[in-house]
Write an enzyme that holds these catalytic residues in place. Structure first.
Site, PDB file in Angstrom:
ATOM      1  N   SER A 151       0.843  -1.195   0.000  1.00  0.00           N
ATOM      2  CA  SER A 151       0.000   0.000   0.000  1.00  0.00           C
ATOM      3  C   SER A 151       0.872   1.237   0.000  1.00  0.00           C
ATOM      4  O   SER A 151       1.988   1.229   0.537  1.00  0.00           O
ATOM      5  CB  SER A 151      -0.904   0.021   1.236  1.00  0.00           C
ATOM      6  N   TYR A 164      -1.670  -0.998  10.100  1.00  0.00           N
ATOM      7  CA  TYR A 164      -1.714  -1.215   8.659  1.00  0.00           C
ATOM      8  C   TYR A 164      -0.435  -0.700   8.002  1.00  0.00           C
ATOM      9  O   TYR A 164       0.166  -1.383   7.164  1.00  0.00           O
ATOM     10  CB  TYR A 164      -2.936  -0.503   8.089  1.00  0.00           C
TER      11      TYR A 164
END
Length: 260
Positions: A151, A164
């Site tokens: 990401s 995350y």
């Protein structure tokens, strides 16, 4: 058939004769990644925990274009079950690690145990599946492609994404380490880092004026990403056209990580 090493002929983006396992293929970008690989000629195996959802997703892809799509139900955090599933599939030439979920809480709210659980799903599971596929490739003297979906948040930071961001940054680091380890055997390992894609990529992006203003000022292209724009990069990395690329993280983020 293992992924090739290229040659002096035309650039080849086709994946005919190769088997690709997409782990985490039912929700989000997963179905679009699988569709792109199948469209390039690969035999695609959808991996995930929900047996019924996997079977339905595989049936949709077969009915759409007559793609060769199978389903393999396993929990990637169950190491023995996941490795047994990989062995049972036989030859895997391309692995896409697309596991993961968000837990949008700030650091003071998330316990170390919950952080460990996030790392287990997104990082340790990717390592375990990569190891199983790499062993299978070595056993038959072949080389392949491992592609991790990380990401843009792995390169940046924002409130509420501590776990995350840590998991995705770790996945990019793992990509480099695996590339170094597996390079001598000819297997390439790369990451793709999505940016601003809608949370549900099967739906229209949310019509939020504030979000649209943010996209226009924070990204070079000023818009949401489209699912096929991830699939195209993954097909490229899986193909002979990318045979000399390894250890890299390619941001597919509309310029979010390069614009300020």
């Amino acid at each position: 058939m293992a992924a090739g090493t290229g040659g002096t002929g035309p650039v080849d983006f086709r994946l005919d004769g190769r088997t690709a396992l997409v782990a985490g293929s039912v929700h989000g970008l997963g179905p679009h990644i699988a569709r792109g690989l199948a469209g390039a000629g690969a035999r695609v195996v959808l991996g995930g925990r929900n047996r019924d959802a996997l079977a339905a997703a595989a049936a949709r892809l077969r009915e759409e274009k007559g793609y060769e799509v199978l389903a393999a139900a396993f929990d990637a955090t169950d190491r023995e079950a996941a490795q047994e599933a990989v062995r049972g599939l036989g030859y895997i030439d391309v692995l896409v690690n697309n596991m993961g979920h968000c837990d949008p809480r700030v650091a003071r709210e998330m316990t170390p145990h919950e952080l460990s659980a996030m790392l287990d799903v997104q990082l340790a599971s990717a390592y375990a599946l990569s190891q199983a596929v790499a062993r299978g490739l070595a056993a038959r003297g072949a080389h392949g492609r491992i592609i991790n979906v990380s990401s843009a948040v792995g390169r940046l930071a924002r409130t509420g994404d501590a776990a995350y961001a840590a998991a995705k940054a770790g996945l990019d680091g793992l990509t480099k380490a695996l590339a170094a380890d597996l390079g001598p055997s000819g297997t390439t390992v790369n990451s793709v880092a999505p940016g601003t894609f809608a949370a549900d990529v099967d739906a229209e992006p949310p019509a939020d004026p504030e979000c649209e203003r943010w996209l226009r000022t924070r990204t070079a292209l000023g818009r949401w990403g489209r699912p096929e724009e991830i699939a195209g990069v993954i097909v490229f990395l899986a193909s002979d056209a990318a045979s000399f690329i390894t250890g890299q993280t390619i941001a597919v983020d509309g310029g979010m990580t390069t614009t300020f």
